[in-house]
Design an enzyme around this catalytic site. Structure first.
Site, short mmCIF file in Angstrom:
data_model
loop_
_atom_site.label_atom_id
_atom_site.label_comp_id
_atom_site.label_asym_id
_atom_site.label_seq_id
_atom_site.Cartn_x
_atom_site.Cartn_y
_atom_site.Cartn_z
N HIS A 106 -21.87 43.85 -47.32
CA HIS A 106 -22.61 44.51 -48.39
C HIS A 106 -23.05 43.39 -49.34
O HIS A 106 -22.32 42.41 -49.52
CB HIS A 106 -21.73 45.44 -49.23
CG HIS A 106 -21.10 46.57 -48.50
ND1 HIS A 106 -19.89 46.45 -47.88
CD2 HIS A 106 -21.49 47.85 -48.32
CE1 HIS A 106 -19.57 47.60 -47.34
NE2 HIS A 106 -20.52 48.48 -47.59
N ASP A 109 -20.45 42.05 -51.61
CA ASP A 109 -19.26 41.44 -51.01
C ASP A 109 -19.41 39.93 -51.10
O ASP A 109 -18.41 39.20 -51.21
CB ASP A 109 -19.16 41.74 -49.50
CG ASP A 109 -19.00 43.22 -49.19
OD1 ASP A 109 -18.61 43.98 -50.09
OD2 ASP A 109 -19.27 43.61 -48.03
N GLU A 237 -25.44 55.44 -41.01
CA GLU A 237 -24.03 55.58 -40.60
C GLU A 237 -23.52 56.94 -41.06
O GLU A 237 -23.26 57.14 -42.25
CB GLU A 237 -23.22 54.45 -41.23
CG GLU A 237 -21.76 54.46 -40.84
CD GLU A 237 -20.98 53.29 -41.42
OE1 GLU A 237 -21.56 52.20 -41.57
OE2 GLU A 237 -19.80 53.48 -41.74
N GLU A 273 -19.11 55.51 -36.59
CA GLU A 273 -17.77 55.00 -36.92
C GLU A 273 -16.72 55.98 -36.44
O GLU A 273 -16.82 57.19 -36.66
CB GLU A 273 -17.67 54.79 -38.44
CG GLU A 273 -16.31 54.27 -38.87
CD GLU A 273 -16.32 53.68 -40.27
OE1 GLU A 273 -17.32 53.03 -40.63
OE2 GLU A 273 -15.35 53.89 -41.00
N HIS A 276 -15.10 58.27 -38.99
CA HIS A 276 -16.06 59.23 -39.54
C HIS A 276 -16.28 60.38 -38.55
O HIS A 276 -16.44 61.53 -38.96
CB HIS A 276 -17.41 58.55 -39.84
CG HIS A 276 -17.32 57.47 -40.86
ND1 HIS A 276 -18.41 56.78 -41.29
CD2 HIS A 276 -16.27 56.96 -41.55
CE1 HIS A 276 -18.05 55.88 -42.21
NE2 HIS A 276 -16.74 55.97 -42.36
N ASP A 301 -19.02 51.13 -35.74
CA ASP A 301 -18.01 50.65 -36.67
C ASP A 301 -16.66 51.03 -36.08
O ASP A 301 -16.31 52.22 -36.02
CB ASP A 301 -18.19 51.27 -38.07
CG ASP A 301 -19.09 50.42 -38.95
OD1 ASP A 301 -19.67 49.43 -38.45
OD2 ASP A 301 -19.22 50.74 -40.15
N ASP A 312 -10.25 58.67 -44.50
CA ASP A 312 -10.78 57.52 -43.79
C ASP A 312 -9.78 56.38 -43.91
O ASP A 312 -9.88 55.55 -44.81
CB ASP A 312 -12.13 57.16 -44.44
CG ASP A 312 -13.03 56.31 -43.55
OD1 ASP A 312 -12.69 56.15 -42.36
OD2 ASP A 312 -14.05 55.83 -44.04
N ASP A 314 -9.27 53.94 -41.88
CA ASP A 314 -9.84 52.65 -41.45
C ASP A 314 -8.80 51.72 -40.83
O ASP A 314 -8.73 50.54 -41.17
CB ASP A 314 -10.50 51.93 -42.64
CG ASP A 314 -11.85 52.53 -43.02
OD1 ASP A 314 -12.43 53.28 -42.20
OD2 ASP A 314 -12.34 52.26 -44.13
N ASP A 344 -14.84 47.72 -38.83
CA ASP A 344 -14.82 48.29 -40.18
C ASP A 344 -13.41 48.85 -40.39
O ASP A 344 -13.19 50.07 -40.44
CB ASP A 344 -15.89 49.38 -40.31
CG ASP A 344 -16.13 49.75 -41.76
OD1 ASP A 344 -15.38 49.28 -42.62
OD2 ASP A 344 -17.06 50.54 -42.02
C1 XLS Z 1 -17.29 53.68 -45.45
C2 XLS Z 1 -18.24 53.03 -44.55
C3 XLS Z 1 -18.75 51.68 -45.02
C4 XLS Z 1 -20.01 51.33 -44.30
C5 XLS Z 1 -20.83 50.27 -44.94
O1 XLS Z 1 -16.61 54.64 -45.10
O2 XLS Z 1 -17.67 52.93 -43.28
O3 XLS Z 1 -17.77 50.72 -44.87
O4 XLS Z 1 -19.74 50.92 -42.99
O5 XLS Z 1 -21.25 50.64 -46.21
NI NI Z 2 -18.48 51.88 -41.68
NI NI Z 3 -15.66 54.29 -43.04
#
Ligand code: XLS
Ligand code: NI
Ligand code: NI
Length: 441
Positions: A106, A109, A237, A273, A276, A301, A312, A314, A344
């Site tokens: 991003h 970042d 996404e 993702e 998600h 992702d 989420d 992750d 991700d």
């Molecule tokens: C958040 C998203 C984010 C995107 C990029 O849940 O996965 O990380 O991949 O903005």
């Molecule tokens: Ni993502």
């Molecule tokens: Ni995410």
């Protein structure tokens, strides 16, 4: 703790190599062998593994119940540009040692956002000059860039779907800069994740108007990017919720309908993702099947959720069964269109050793590699394809074939049904298919 000015951040860890499944070395790949051919292509090219800047080099492990547990030495300098440069040094050291080819980011970042737009623009230009040099020296590439239009309080009511036009314009300016930066760094794709494009309550929301704004905004971003010479793919996404109660980019099917409605389908594809997908009540394989069916399987992702809770999380991928199913669809779709596999994913808050970041990515890459090898075997040597094809054989000849060719009308169905009499039940053989997957795993 690594001393500042000491340019090596991950001391004592060298290049991570493939040692095969017999290896006991936790800092080696057991399945990910970059040059090994699978379905005629090296694993490295199938996956295009990428490290996510935000989780790996910005996240500190803070959560609503406590502060971060990770103290990054690159965050120490109070000058944001100096901190950004150290962070880039750490990122490039890590990715190079891991042997991956790509990263994703991003805008902020890379360097902390400044108080004004103009100052932020200047910072982005300076840090991207530095990163460009590092890319040229190391050969690392940018899989995709994106803009963080969800963290700053100004975006609390959305960015492109904000009811206040001034905020929409502000988001446009920010995304212009993020696109400029992505293009400058040779980014292969550009991602939109609509973190706050949605609503908390329908009572204060004009849903139709917000969707129209989002459609127009994305079209403007595309036109700008193309005019600047960006040849890559734009990705949306999908995510159904979090941080908003409801997000417009709910899932693959919703996004595809949206893209078609607003004339964006030729320039945009999907970045799917895993976590998600599961939040939307789907499996990752489902989301990939839907995207592939529309020629929109763009990028992934990679992460996973937790079966016992519903947000989420992750986490790094490690579920062979889940990823094998995804890799079946991946291979059958002919891979990803332009994108790659971006981790991700983040370490758990109590994973605090520098080597943990390596272990996490090694495990993730090995999970994908192993799943890809299994999927290849299932497709090439098992009866899986034939069994599935057989279920549809009635469309390969006679009236079924005529139906597919559009040669029948509705009355024809009536006459066919009248003549054919009682149709015997055909088993779906689900358990047979399931056993087959496990047999090859
Ligand atoms: C958040 C998203 C984010 C995107 C990029 O849940 O996965 O990380 O991949 O903005
Ligand atoms: Ni993502
Ligand atoms: Ni995410």
């Amino acid at each position: 703790m690594i001393l500042l000015g000491d340019k090596e951040f991950f001391k004592g860890i060298g290049a991570i190599r493939y040692e095969g499944k017999g290896s006991d070395n936790p800092l080696a790949f057991k399945y990910y062998n970059p040059e090994q051919l699978v379905a005629g292509k090296p694993m490295r090219e199938h996956f295009k593994f990428a490290v996510a800047y935000w989780h790996s080099f910005c996240g500190t492990g803070s959560d609503p119940f406590g502060p971060g547990t990770l103290v990054h030495p690159w965050d120490a300098p109070s000058d944001p540009l100096e901190a950004g440069r150290l962070k880039a040094d750490a990122a490039f050291e890590f990715i190079t040692k891991l042997g991956f080819d790509y990263f994703c980011f991003h805008d902020f970042d890379l360097v902390q956002e400044a108080d004004t737009l103009a100052a932020s623009e200047q910072r982005l230009q300076q840090i991207s000059d530095y990163i460009l040099k590092k890319m040229q020296a190391s050969g690392l590439k940018l899989l995709w860039g994106t803009a963080n239009c969800f963290s700053h309080p100004r975006y609390m009511n959305g960015a492109a779907t904000n009811p206040d036009f001034r905020i929409l314009a502000r988001a446009g300016a920010q995304i212009k800069l993020a696109l400029d930066t992505t293009i400058k760094l040779g980014g292969e794709n550009y991602v939109f994740w609509g973190g706050r494009e949605g609503y908390m309550s329908l009572l204060n929301t004009n849903l139709k108007r917000e969707l129209d704004h989002l459609g127009r905004f994305l079209g403007m971003a595309r036109d700008y990017g193309r005019a600047q010479g960006f040849k890559g793919t734009f990705f949306i996404e999908p995510k159904p919720m979090e941080p908003m109660k409801h997000q417009y980019d709910y899932d693959a099917a919703t996004v595809i309908g949206f893209l078609k409605q607003y004339g964006l389908q030729d320039d945009f594809k999907l970045n799917l993702e895993v976590n998600h997908a599961t939040l939307a009540g789907h499996s990752m394989q489902h989301e990939m099947e839907v995207a592939a069916a529309h020629g929109m399987l763009g990028s992934i992702d990679a992460n996973r959720g937790d079966y016992q809770n519903g947000w989420d999380t992750d986490q790094f991928p490690n579920n062979i069964n889940e990823v094998t199913l995804a890799m079946l669809t991946f291979l059958e779709a002919g891979g990803l269109q332009g994108g790659g596999i971006n981790f991700d994913a983040k370490l758990r808050r109590n994973s605090t050793d520098p080597e943990d970041l390596f272990l996490a990515h090694i495990g993730g890459a090995d999970t994908f590699a192993r799943a890809l090898l299994i999927a290849e075997k299932i497709l090439d040597s098992s009866p899986y394809r034939v069994l599935r094809k057989e279920r549809y054989q009635s469309y390969d000849w006679g009236k079924g074939r005529e139906f597919e060719a559009g040669e029948l009308d509705f009355k024809d169905l009536y006459h066919i049904a009248m003549e054919q009499g009682k149709v015997p039940l055909q088993s779906g053989k689900q358990e047979l298919f399931e056993n087959l997957i496990n047999q090859y795993i």
